[in-house]
Design a protein around this motif. Sequence first.
Motif, short mmCIF file in Angstrom:
data_model
loop_
_atom_site.label_atom_id
_atom_site.label_comp_id
_atom_site.label_asym_id
_atom_site.label_seq_id
_atom_site.Cartn_x
_atom_site.Cartn_y
_atom_site.Cartn_z
N ALA A 158 0.83 -1.21 0.00
CA ALA A 158 0.00 0.00 0.00
C ALA A 158 0.87 1.26 0.00
N LEU A 159 1.89 1.29 0.85
CA LEU A 159 2.78 2.45 0.89
C LEU A 159 3.53 2.62 -0.43
N ALA A 160 3.86 1.49 -1.07
CA ALA A 160 4.55 1.55 -2.36
C ALA A 160 3.65 2.15 -3.44
N ILE A 161 2.35 1.85 -3.38
CA ILE A 161 1.41 2.41 -4.36
C ILE A 161 1.32 3.93 -4.18
N TYR A 162 1.21 4.37 -2.93
CA TYR A 162 1.19 5.83 -2.68
C TYR A 162 2.46 6.49 -3.22
N ALA A 163 3.62 5.85 -2.97
CA ALA A 163 4.89 6.41 -3.42
C ALA A 163 4.97 6.45 -4.94
N LEU A 164 4.45 5.41 -5.59
CA LEU A 164 4.48 5.35 -7.06
C LEU A 164 3.62 6.46 -7.67
N VAL A 165 2.42 6.66 -7.11
CA VAL A 165 1.54 7.72 -7.62
C VAL A 165 2.18 9.08 -7.41
N ALA A 166 2.82 9.29 -6.26
CA ALA A 166 3.51 10.56 -6.00
C ALA A 166 4.64 10.78 -6.99
N LEU A 167 5.36 9.70 -7.31
CA LEU A 167 6.46 9.79 -8.26
C LEU A 167 5.96 10.10 -9.66
N LEU A 168 4.88 9.43 -10.07
CA LEU A 168 4.33 9.65 -11.40
C LEU A 168 3.67 11.03 -11.51
N GLY A 169 3.03 11.47 -10.41
CA GLY A 169 2.37 12.77 -10.43
C GLY A 169 3.35 13.91 -10.47
N LEU A 225 0.80 17.11 -9.85
CA LEU A 225 -0.27 16.63 -8.99
C LEU A 225 0.08 16.95 -7.54
N LEU A 226 -0.80 17.71 -6.86
CA LEU A 226 -0.58 17.97 -5.45
C LEU A 226 -0.54 16.65 -4.68
N PRO A 227 0.34 16.52 -3.69
CA PRO A 227 0.46 15.24 -2.99
C PRO A 227 -0.86 14.71 -2.45
N ILE A 228 -1.69 15.58 -1.84
CA ILE A 228 -2.92 15.10 -1.23
C ILE A 228 -3.90 14.59 -2.28
N VAL A 229 -3.87 15.16 -3.49
CA VAL A 229 -4.76 14.69 -4.55
C VAL A 229 -4.41 13.26 -4.93
N GLY A 230 -3.10 13.00 -5.14
CA GLY A 230 -2.68 11.63 -5.44
C GLY A 230 -3.01 10.68 -4.30
N GLN A 231 -2.84 11.13 -3.06
CA GLN A 231 -3.13 10.27 -1.91
C GLN A 231 -4.62 9.96 -1.81
N LEU A 283 -12.00 14.67 -2.06
CA LEU A 283 -11.29 14.56 -3.33
C LEU A 283 -11.91 15.48 -4.38
N PHE A 284 -13.24 15.46 -4.48
CA PHE A 284 -13.96 16.29 -5.45
C PHE A 284 -13.70 17.77 -5.20
N SER A 285 -13.77 18.20 -3.93
CA SER A 285 -13.58 19.61 -3.59
C SER A 285 -12.16 20.08 -3.90
N THR A 286 -11.19 19.21 -3.65
CA THR A 286 -9.79 19.57 -3.88
C THR A 286 -9.46 19.65 -5.36
N LEU A 287 -10.14 18.83 -6.15
CA LEU A 287 -9.90 18.82 -7.60
C LEU A 287 -10.69 19.93 -8.32
N LEU A 288 -11.77 20.42 -7.71
CA LEU A 288 -12.70 21.31 -8.41
C LEU A 288 -12.06 22.57 -8.97
N PRO A 289 -11.21 23.30 -8.21
CA PRO A 289 -10.60 24.50 -8.80
C PRO A 289 -9.78 24.20 -10.05
N ALA A 290 -9.05 23.08 -10.03
CA ALA A 290 -8.25 22.72 -11.20
C ALA A 290 -9.14 22.30 -12.37
N LEU A 291 -10.22 21.58 -12.07
CA LEU A 291 -11.12 21.12 -13.13
C LEU A 291 -11.81 22.28 -13.84
#
Length: 382
Positions: free
Chosen positions: A10-21, A25-31, A357-365
């Motif tokens: 699970a921690l590896a998946i979070y790290a991979l998304v952070a690396l790809l983002g 991509l803001l860290p909390i959005v990927g998380q 998640l929706f609220s954090t993405l909304l300004p960018a969307l």
Amino acid sequence: MSVFAFWLLALAIYALVALLGGRRLLPIVGQLLVAALAIPTLLLAWVEPHWQLGAADLLEPGWLSLAYDLCFALLLGYILSDVIDLDLSPACLKIALPSFLVPMLAGLACALWLLPGERGWLGALGIGLLFSITAIPVLYLFLQSIDYPQEASKRLLHAAILMDLLCWSLFGLAQGSSHPASLLWPLLAAALPLALRLFRLRHPLLYSLPFFALMLLFQQLGLNALVFGIAYMLCLGWIKQPLALPLPERAWKLLLNGLAVPLILTCGVLRVDFHGLGQDYSWALIAALLVLPVLSKVLGSWLGLHWAEPGAAARVKWHQSLLLNIRGLTEIVFLNLLLQLQLIDSPIYFGLLLMSLFSTLLPALLGRHAHHNEARSRYEVS
């Protein structure tokens, strides 16, 4: 061993998304994306059928409980440290009050009318306050990423700090009101900065290390760590003593984003019964939890911005209202606190997690560069 392997994966998946983002991509959005999509998929598609492990098995180890308390204390302390930067102004107060009160009243109505069961007044208050929260760290990063005008950024950030101070303080006092004696030790410990100043001790680490250590201690003892943290920060602000993080900034962010936030999010998501998600509550109610906090928060923020600057362009006010609706890290900590205290159940938790998640993405969307260009034109004219 399989349980430990799951947590490493699970921690590896979070790290991979952070690396790809990366920086896109803001860290909390990927998380939030990992918590809402990848972790449930991993659990249902692989861990349960192939490893024969359920969510209860994954949450059972004693070391996990200790790690959770440690991460929660560090994260809550980090968020509360924003209180020390509060700088009240009439405009900040005018923005904050409607942006706090309108969604709080909407949340109270939602808790009392739409959500079944005996949650008590503290649970209803918690949901109301959850509607009002703005994520200060994520708002700061977002404003930086779009090069937002400095004066407007400062006003929005200080309004957000005031709103969150109101949220945390009201909930902490309400939580302690049922057991007033439990507030005694946290409040006494919060006066430590005053004692240190009497001895003319000024090194920042002498103030920050006891703060995080006592946050963990009160978390472990089941005492009111929230009241302690707020009172400690107010004491630091009163004596004008800055709070220095006990680790370098880079190491601190690595600890929070690499371990603390993923672990807290994953523990919360694993408490959700995905097999029976639609049984206790209708999907319409889950959708309401996704929409109502956003609408009430945007409306309250718009009223506050209109009160603070009646002459500002309507489009600028709507865009700033969307920015104040950003949830992210602060709401996640508050949401997990409500779940930990059993004031909300897992379906409500998951619905509000999706809302975050929706609220954090909304300004960018809706076009973050439009926010910057129009706001800049507004402040260049004034």
